[in-house]
Design a protein around this motif. Structure first.
Motif, PDB file in Angstrom:
ATOM      1  N   ALA A   1       0.815  -1.215   0.000  1.00 39.64           N
ATOM      2  CA  ALA A   1       0.000   0.000   0.000  1.00 39.64           C
ATOM      3  C   ALA A   1       0.847   1.262   0.000  1.00 39.64           C
ATOM      4  O   ALA A   1       0.375   2.330  -0.406  1.00 39.64           O
ATOM      5  CB  ALA A   1      -0.934  -0.006   1.214  1.00 39.64           C
ATOM      6  N   ALA A   2       2.096   1.156   0.436  1.00 37.33           N
ATOM      7  CA  ALA A   2       3.000   2.314   0.434  1.00 37.33           C
ATOM      8  C   ALA A   2       3.490   2.649  -0.973  1.00 37.33           C
ATOM      9  O   ALA A   2       3.894   3.788  -1.228  1.00 37.33           O
ATOM     10  CB  ALA A   2       4.187   2.050   1.353  1.00 37.33           C
ATOM     11  N   ILE A   3       3.425   1.670  -1.888  1.00 40.54           N
ATOM     12  CA  ILE A   3       3.955   1.901  -3.236  1.00 40.54           C
ATOM     13  C   ILE A   3       2.882   1.834  -4.324  1.00 40.54           C
ATOM     14  O   ILE A   3       3.174   2.128  -5.486  1.00 40.54           O
ATOM     15  CB  ILE A   3       5.085   0.905  -3.578  1.00 40.54           C
ATOM     16  N   ARG A   4       1.672   1.436  -3.965  1.00 39.25           N
ATOM     17  CA  ARG A   4       0.584   1.343  -4.942  1.00 39.25           C
ATOM     18  C   ARG A   4      -0.700   1.922  -4.355  1.00 39.25           C
ATOM     19  O   ARG A   4      -0.974   1.778  -3.172  1.00 39.25           O
ATOM     20  CB  ARG A   4       0.345  -0.113  -5.373  1.00 39.25           C
ATOM     21  N   ASP A   5      -1.494   2.552  -5.210  1.00 42.65           N
ATOM     22  CA  ASP A   5      -2.749   3.143  -4.777  1.00 42.65           C
ATOM     23  C   ASP A   5      -3.784   2.055  -4.482  1.00 42.65           C
ATOM     24  O   ASP A   5      -3.793   0.994  -5.126  1.00 42.65           O
ATOM     25  CB  ASP A   5      -3.301   4.070  -5.856  1.00 42.65           C
ATOM     26  N   CYS A   6      -4.658   2.337  -3.528  1.00 40.43           N
ATOM     27  CA  CYS A   6      -5.731   1.405  -3.217  1.00 40.43           C
ATOM     28  C   CYS A   6      -6.866   2.167  -2.534  1.00 40.43           C
ATOM     29  O   CYS A   6      -6.711   3.332  -2.157  1.00 40.43           O
ATOM     30  CB  CYS A   6      -5.239   0.263  -2.324  1.00 40.43           C
ATOM     31  N   LYS A   7      -7.992   1.510  -2.383  1.00 47.54           N
ATOM     32  CA  LYS A   7      -9.144   2.116  -1.716  1.00 47.54           C
ATOM     33  C   LYS A   7      -8.913   2.235  -0.214  1.00 47.54           C
ATOM     34  O   LYS A   7      -9.263   3.236   0.409  1.00 47.54           O
ATOM     35  CB  LYS A   7     -10.385   1.272  -1.981  1.00 47.54           C
ATOM     36  N   ARG A   8      -8.300   1.190   0.364  1.00 52.38           N
ATOM     37  CA  ARG A   8      -8.088   1.179   1.813  1.00 52.38           C
ATOM     38  C   ARG A   8      -7.035   0.126   2.163  1.00 52.38           C
ATOM     39  O   ARG A   8      -6.898  -0.891   1.468  1.00 52.38           O
ATOM     40  CB  ARG A   8      -9.393   0.870   2.532  1.00 52.38           C
ATOM     41  N   LEU A   9      -6.296   0.381   3.214  1.00 53.52           N
ATOM     42  CA  LEU A   9      -5.380  -0.597   3.792  1.00 53.52           C
ATOM     43  C   LEU A   9      -5.972  -1.056   5.121  1.00 53.52           C
ATOM     44  O   LEU A   9      -6.299  -0.235   5.976  1.00 53.52           O
ATOM     45  CB  LEU A   9      -3.996   0.009   4.019  1.00 53.52           C
ATOM     46  N   VAL A  10      -6.103  -2.368   5.288  1.00 52.97           N
ATOM     47  CA  VAL A  10      -6.639  -2.935   6.524  1.00 52.97           C
ATOM     48  C   VAL A  10      -5.561  -3.816   7.160  1.00 52.97           C
ATOM     49  O   VAL A  10      -5.024  -4.716   6.506  1.00 52.97           O
ATOM     50  CB  VAL A  10      -7.904  -3.773   6.265  1.00 52.97           C
ATOM     51  N   LEU A  11      -5.253  -3.548   8.410  1.00 51.32           N
ATOM     52  CA  LEU A  11      -4.243  -4.314   9.148  1.00 51.32           C
ATOM     53  C   LEU A  11      -4.905  -4.966  10.354  1.00 51.32           C
ATOM     54  O   LEU A  11      -5.420  -4.274  11.234  1.00 51.32           O
ATOM     55  CB  LEU A  11      -3.101  -3.405   9.600  1.00 51.32           C
ATOM     56  N   GLU A  12      -4.885  -6.283  10.382  1.00 48.69           N
ATOM     57  CA  GLU A  12      -5.496  -7.041  11.471  1.00 48.69           C
ATOM     58  C   GLU A  12      -4.402  -7.660  12.327  1.00 48.69           C
ATOM     59  O   GLU A  12      -3.595  -8.444  11.844  1.00 48.69           O
ATOM     60  CB  GLU A  12      -6.405  -8.128  10.899  1.00 48.69           C
ATOM     61  N   ALA A  13      -4.365  -7.305  13.610  1.00 51.71           N
ATOM     62  CA  ALA A  13      -3.352  -7.781  14.553  1.00 51.71           C
ATOM     63  C   ALA A  13      -1.937  -7.498  14.040  1.00 51.71           C
ATOM     64  O   ALA A  13      -1.121  -8.396  13.893  1.00 51.71           O
ATOM     65  CB  ALA A  13      -3.532  -9.271  14.831  1.00 51.71           C
TER      66      ALA A  13
ATOM     67  N   PRO B   1       3.490   5.436   7.301  1.00 55.20           N
ATOM     68  CA  PRO B   1       3.412   6.868   7.000  1.00 55.20           C
ATOM     69  C   PRO B   1       3.423   7.190   5.502  1.00 55.20           C
ATOM     70  O   PRO B   1       3.091   8.311   5.111  1.00 55.20           O
ATOM     71  CB  PRO B   1       4.662   7.444   7.685  1.00 55.20           C
ATOM     72  N   LYS B   2       3.789   6.214   4.669  1.00 55.89           N
ATOM     73  CA  LYS B   2       3.843   6.429   3.231  1.00 55.89           C
ATOM     74  C   LYS B   2       2.547   6.030   2.533  1.00 55.89           C
ATOM     75  O   LYS B   2       2.430   6.177   1.309  1.00 55.89           O
ATOM     76  CB  LYS B   2       5.010   5.638   2.625  1.00 55.89           C
ATOM     77  N   VAL B   3       1.584   5.525   3.280  1.00 61.18           N
ATOM     78  CA  VAL B   3       0.322   5.059   2.699  1.00 61.18           C
ATOM     79  C   VAL B   3      -0.639   6.239   2.573  1.00 61.18           C
ATOM     80  O   VAL B   3      -1.041   6.839   3.576  1.00 61.18           O
ATOM     81  CB  VAL B   3      -0.307   3.948   3.565  1.00 61.18           C
ATOM     82  N   ALA B   4      -1.011   6.562   1.353  1.00 63.04           N
ATOM     83  CA  ALA B   4      -1.921   7.682   1.119  1.00 63.04           C
ATOM     84  C   ALA B   4      -3.382   7.295   1.343  1.00 63.04           C
ATOM     85  O   ALA B   4      -4.201   8.143   1.686  1.00 63.04           O
ATOM     86  CB  ALA B   4      -1.735   8.208  -0.301  1.00 63.04           C
ATOM     87  N   ALA B   5      -3.702   6.024   1.158  1.00 66.73           N
ATOM     88  CA  ALA B   5      -5.082   5.560   1.292  1.00 66.73           C
ATOM     89  C   ALA B   5      -5.519   5.547   2.756  1.00 66.73           C
ATOM     90  O   ALA B   5      -4.678   5.526   3.665  1.00 66.73           O
ATOM     91  CB  ALA B   5      -5.200   4.153   0.699  1.00 66.73           C
ATOM     92  N   PRO B   6      -6.825   5.558   3.015  1.00 70.52           N
ATOM     93  CA  PRO B   6      -7.314   5.401   4.385  1.00 70.52           C
ATOM     94  C   PRO B   6      -6.844   4.071   4.978  1.00 70.52           C
ATOM     95  O   PRO B   6      -6.720   3.072   4.270  1.00 70.52           O
ATOM     96  CB  PRO B   6      -8.839   5.425   4.226  1.00 70.52           C
ATOM     97  N   VAL B   7      -6.597   4.072   6.275  1.00 66.03           N
ATOM     98  CA  VAL B   7      -6.077   2.890   6.970  1.00 66.03           C
ATOM     99  C   VAL B   7      -7.010   2.520   8.115  1.00 66.03           C
ATOM    100  O   VAL B   7      -7.491   3.387   8.846  1.00 66.03           O
ATOM    101  CB  VAL B   7      -4.660   3.145   7.528  1.00 66.03           C
ATOM    102  N   VAL B   8      -7.260   1.225   8.260  1.00 68.37           N
ATOM    103  CA  VAL B   8      -8.018   0.706   9.403  1.00 68.37           C
ATOM    104  C   VAL B   8      -7.168  -0.359  10.087  1.00 68.37           C
ATOM    105  O   VAL B   8      -6.713  -1.304   9.443  1.00 68.37           O
ATOM    106  CB  VAL B   8      -9.368   0.093   8.983  1.00 68.37           C
ATOM    107  N   ILE B   9      -6.930  -0.190  11.380  1.00 69.67           N
ATOM    108  CA  ILE B   9      -6.209  -1.180  12.179  1.00 69.67           C
ATOM    109  C   ILE B   9      -7.202  -1.825  13.140  1.00 69.67           C
ATOM    110  O   ILE B   9      -7.931  -1.137  13.848  1.00 69.67           O
ATOM    111  CB  ILE B   9      -5.057  -0.541  12.976  1.00 69.67           C
ATOM    112  N   VAL B  10      -7.215  -3.154  13.153  1.00 68.67           N
ATOM    113  CA  VAL B  10      -8.094  -3.908  14.047  1.00 68.67           C
ATOM    114  C   VAL B  10      -7.213  -4.810  14.909  1.00 68.67           C
ATOM    115  O   VAL B  10      -6.363  -5.542  14.385  1.00 68.67           O
ATOM    116  CB  VAL B  10      -9.098  -4.768  13.258  1.00 68.67           C
ATOM    117  N   HIS B  11      -7.416  -4.759  16.243  1.00 73.62           N
ATOM    118  CA  HIS B  11      -6.531  -5.516  17.123  1.00 73.62           C
ATOM    119  C   HIS B  11      -7.294  -5.966  18.364  1.00 73.62           C
ATOM    120  O   HIS B  11      -7.990  -5.176  19.001  1.00 73.62           O
ATOM    121  CB  HIS B  11      -5.345  -4.648  17.547  1.00 73.62           C
TER     122      HIS B  11
END
Length: 267
Positions: A161-173, A206-216
């Motif tokens: 996600a830091a090098i390519r565009d996307c709708k959203r980045l989701v990080l689980e745990a 910090p390089k990700v332009a797309a919205p980010v959701v972290i779930v933990h």
């Protein structure tokens, strides 16, 4: 003086044990981080949802294996990077969660996992992730592609996600980085200098332009909640950090708060 002489052999033994432990950790790091379950080339995947098996020939010695789980009328695609154990056959339930929310799912195996072959290096994993993005782009534009990582896969997802565009980045745990995670488990070695595998999620986020959701999960004993909280400090305005009260690393699916988090992440 006599007391000092008695202490010297004890200190020498402690130092020797410390050094031997460090050497063992260095040479065993791949086995400690990765727990693959390989499959034979003729293994037949079976799922209750429509799917297509993909085999991408990287070169004469490397093959990237992936599964495309197909939604009936998809509004987009989730590129899903799984955890450190077994292979894609373990994660069909995760694909179903995305499909119920209208997304097809593209899920690859890391080298040595499932039918994927090649060297199990950090750079190879990143390169294979980029191949997955190229496949997804054949079906959807960037604003319809969600990059989703779980556990080990969070560092891979963040890098992509830091090098390519996307709708959203989701990080689980997610972990802050591998050295930070190792330090939390055994804070006696300079892991930043010892490890061949870095997966510096903290540098990519910090390089990700797309919205980010972290779930933990708040009771995660594999990747502590504190790792997700450290990453949350790097989020942009509008990004989300969603703790799941009571959840451990492996039982997030059992909590209604996780279902709500997925509804937000997979809008």
């Amino acid at each position: 003086m006599l007391r000092k002489l008695k202490l010297r052999p004890i200190l020498s033994w402690i130092l020797a044990i410390y050094l031997l432990g460090g050497v063992a950790l260095y040479f065993l790091q791949k086995k400690l981080i990765f727990h693959p379950e390989p499959l034979t080339a003729d293994y037949a995947f079976k799922y209750d949802i429509p799917f297509e098996e993909m085999r991408i020939r990287i070169n004469e010695k490397e093959t990237l294996s992936a599964i495309l789980f197909k939604a009936a009328s998809p509004k987009g695609m989730v590129i899903y990077f799984h955890g450190n154990a077994r292979n894609v056959s373990k994660y069909a339930g995760k694909a179903q969660q995305c499909i119920r929310r209208g997304y097809s799912v593209l899920m690859m195996d890391y080298p040595g996992y499932g039918k994927s072959t090649g060297p199990l290096t950090e750079n190879t994993i990143y390169a294979n992730a980029l191949h997955m993005y190229e496949v997804a782009r054949k079906f959807f534009p960037p604003d319809s592609i969600i990059i989703f990582g779980r556990s080990l896969g969070t560092g891979v997802a963040a890098q992509l996600a830091a090098i390519r565009d996307c709708k959203r980045l989701v990080l689980e745990a997610p972990y802050y980085n591998i050295a930070d995670l190792a330090t939390r488990m055994a804070p006696v070695y300079p892991y930043q200098y010892m490890l061949d595998y870095k997966f510096p999620t903290d540098e990519y986020l910090p390089k990700v332009a797309a919205p980010v959701v972290i779930v933990h999960g708040t009771d995660d004993h594999t990747v502590p909640l504190a790792s997700g909280e450290k990453l949350a400090k790097l989020l942009k305005p509008g990004d989300r950090f969603i703790p799941v009260p009571g959840a451990d690393h492996r039982n997030l699916d059992n909590y209604p708060a996780y279902t709500k988090a997925l509804d937000i992440a997979l809008q």
